[in-house]
Design a protein around this motif. Structure first.
Motif: not given
Length: 278
Positions: A236-252
């Motif tokens: 959809s044209a209304r989508a703005q972001f994709r969930v790319s990563k689920r952060l865990t301890t020490g991740a960025a």
């Protein structure tokens, strides 16, 4: 033998003849002016005549009032009217006077009508006099519940009879009297208002935020301080972001990514990296 005094029986008229006893005969004088003549009725007894001389004649007795002979085996009579049967019940009342309070009671026995009238009067007074105190708020309902026992006892009695006065008029039922109506209004408001508040709360309650998963697309309808992420179709044209990563301890997250609010992590602590689609 004593000798009579001189001159006894002598005088100018001669000696006294011996006393003669009159003999009955056809021309004999009656014994006296008040003698009972043959064939006549005896005169009524005088005030000094012996009671046994003229025995009382049997005759109908005067009718007795209805309350003269109470029913047998009915126990003690009603304390108000004397009617039977009566129940030995105690009706109670309560008055709350802000600082002090009064406990009222009226013991029986009561007949059906007098007991019902007493129950309705004292319970009606308690309904509007019993709430004006901090402890009376809790004592008044307890007092009204106690009066249900005497009320049931009065209703089991038969119709009152044999009293020295008419029973009391029970009057209107308790629920039709003004104090009871005043109590029913807030009771109905509570009975109707509580379910209504529950239903309204269910209808307008805030939906729980969605738990984001890697690969989903979202759009933010709020600002970044107060995010309002909505899962949207990635095409959809209304989508703005994709969930790319689920952060865990020490991740960025990668450069240029945004962090989602922890409430979208499912446990209130987990962050997700949101990569812009354009």
């Amino acid at each position: 033998m004593a000798t009579p005094p001189p001159g006894y029986g002598a005088g100018p008229y001669g000696p006294y003849p011996p006393q003669q006893v009159p003999q009955p005969g056809p021309y004999a004088a009656p014994p006296g002016p008040y003698a009972v003549q043959p064939g006549s009725h005896p005169p009524p007894p005088g005030p000094y005549a012996p009671a046994s001389a003229y025995p009382a004649q049997p005759g109908p007795s005067a009718p007795q009032p209805a309350y003269a002979v109470p029913p047998q085996g009915a126990g003690d009579g009603c304390r108000v009217c004397g009617c039977r049967p009566a129940a030995p019940a105690t009706v109670r009342g309560h008055q709350g006077l802000l600082v002090v309070m009064r406990f009222l009671s009226l013991p029986g026995p009561f007949c059906r009508d007098c007991g019902t009238a007493t129950y309705r009067r004292m319970s009606s007074d308690t309904l509007w006099q019993g709430w004006w105190g901090p402890l009376s708020v809790f004592i008044t309902p307890f007092t009204l519940l106690l009066n249900l026992g005497p009320r049931a006892a009065f209703r089991r009695l038969a119709e009152p009879a044999g009293g020295f006065r008419p029973p009391l008029d029970p009057g209107k039922p308790l629920w039709r009297r003004p104090p009871a109506l005043l109590l029913l209004v807030p009771a109905l408001l509570v009975a109707v208002g509580v379910p209504a508040l529950v239903v309204v709360g269910l209808l307008i309650r805030e939906e729980a935020p969605p738990v984001l998963a890697v690969g989903q697309c979202v759009r933010n309808t709020g600002d970044w301080k107060d995010q309002d992420l909505v899962v949207t179709d990635c095409g959809s044209a209304r989508a703005q972001f994709r969930v790319s990563k689920r952060l865990t301890t020490g991740a960025a997250c990668a450069a240029g990514d945004f962090l989602s609010d922890p409430k979208y992590g499912g446990d209130g602590w987990t962050l997700n990296c949101l990569t812009p689609l354009r």
